[in-house]
Design an enzyme around this catalytic site. Structure first.
Site, short mmCIF file in Angstrom:
data_model
loop_
_atom_site.label_atom_id
_atom_site.label_comp_id
_atom_site.label_asym_id
_atom_site.label_seq_id
_atom_site.Cartn_x
_atom_site.Cartn_y
_atom_site.Cartn_z
N GLU A 150 -14.45 4.16 16.53
CA GLU A 150 -14.05 3.74 15.48
C GLU A 150 -14.63 3.13 14.38
O GLU A 150 -14.31 3.20 12.98
CB GLU A 150 -12.81 1.69 15.69
N CYS A 181 -16.34 0.30 24.38
CA CYS A 181 -17.40 -0.18 25.03
C CYS A 181 -16.92 -1.14 25.88
O CYS A 181 -17.41 -1.01 26.80
CB CYS A 181 -17.97 -1.02 23.54
N HIS A 208 -18.59 3.69 19.69
CA HIS A 208 -17.65 3.12 19.04
C HIS A 208 -17.44 3.90 17.49
O HIS A 208 -17.40 4.01 16.76
CB HIS A 208 -18.19 2.35 17.87
#
Length: 260
Positions: A225, A109, A223
């Site tokens: 994660e 990002c 994202h």
């Protein structure tokens, strides 16, 4: 040897955001077999360089900040959030070290955006689109991206048969459902970077990667994660980074042994 992966604290002023976000990156790196090394933003340059030099790869995480448009020669758009000079300084130290010694880099990002600007690229300061790129973390799938199947990122995604990616008919790309929490995006790719994914509905750049085959540089606008527990593709991205870090470390040992 467990590869050590440097992760800067996501924001120098917004401690609540940093405390919420950082553990997700740490967890993703550890799931992939790496050791996450937190890089503070408030230490002297000598201490930062010591920490950075001891790491084998870099993750550049997201942030609520926006890159200072002055860094890429643009006037500030009214939608652009304040910059975070503390984070930028550490990111630039990490990237300088990574490019100097060919350490693997994963940008996420904001991490994609600062990487692109560091390499001389530009940013679209605010996305105007019917697609909601600012959907936020509560929306697990905001839209799809199309990833070039022959790219490094495409190979990472397609290497695992459990991936959520699909190949559209008659297209040399992979369609991948992603989350989305951004209002800016890369506009012109920086030196040595190439565009490898876009949102098919509006053309927004969704991933960049390095053009040098001997240097792992991958950056995604979503994202992964946040979804490593539930999504194999997200895990594959972090695993590829850790594997690249391990391979680089092994090569450096071999070269040292030959020279010795």
């Amino acid at each position: 040897m467990v590869p050590r992966i440097a992760i800067p604290v996501p924001h120098s002023k917004d401690s609540d955001y940093a405390q919420r976000a950082l553990p997700q990156y740490v967890h993703a790196v550890e799931m992939a077999g790496g050791e996450a090394v937190r890089i503070p933003l408030d230490q002297p340059a000598a201490e930062l360089k010591r920490l950075i030099q001891a790491c084998d790869a870099v993750v550049l995480p997201g942030s609520p900040a926006d890159v200072d448009p002055g860094k890429y020669g643009a006037a500030k758009d009214p939608h652009t959030a304040p910059a975070d000079p503390g984070r930028d300084t550490v990111d630039e130290l990490l990237l300088t070290e990574a490019y100097r010694l060919r350490k693997p880099v994963l940008g996420i990002c904001y991490g994609l955006q600062i990487l692109n600007v560091y390499r001389g690229g530009t940013l679209l300061q605010h996305i105007e689109s019917p697609i909601n790129h600012e959907a936020g973390k509560k929306v697990p799938i905001a839209h799809a991206v199309e990833v070039e199947s022959g790219s490094r990122l495409g190979e990472i995604i397609s290497a695992d048969t459990r991936s959520s990616a699909t190949k559209p008919a008659e297209r040399n790309s992979l369609s991948l459902p992603v989350n989305s929490s951004h209002h800016q995006a890369a506009q012109v790719a920086g030196e040595g970077l190439q565009i490898v994914a876009r949102c098919p509905q509006d053309g927004i750049i969704e991933a960049l990667e390095g053009s040098s085959p001997d240097h792992f540089v991958v950056a995604v606008q979503w994202h992964p994660e946040r979804s490593v527990e539930d999504d194999q593709t997200s895990r594959a991205i972090f695993r590829a980074l850790v594997e690249a870090a391990q391979a680089r470390y092994d090569r450096s040992l071999e070269e040292h042994a030959i020279r010795g």
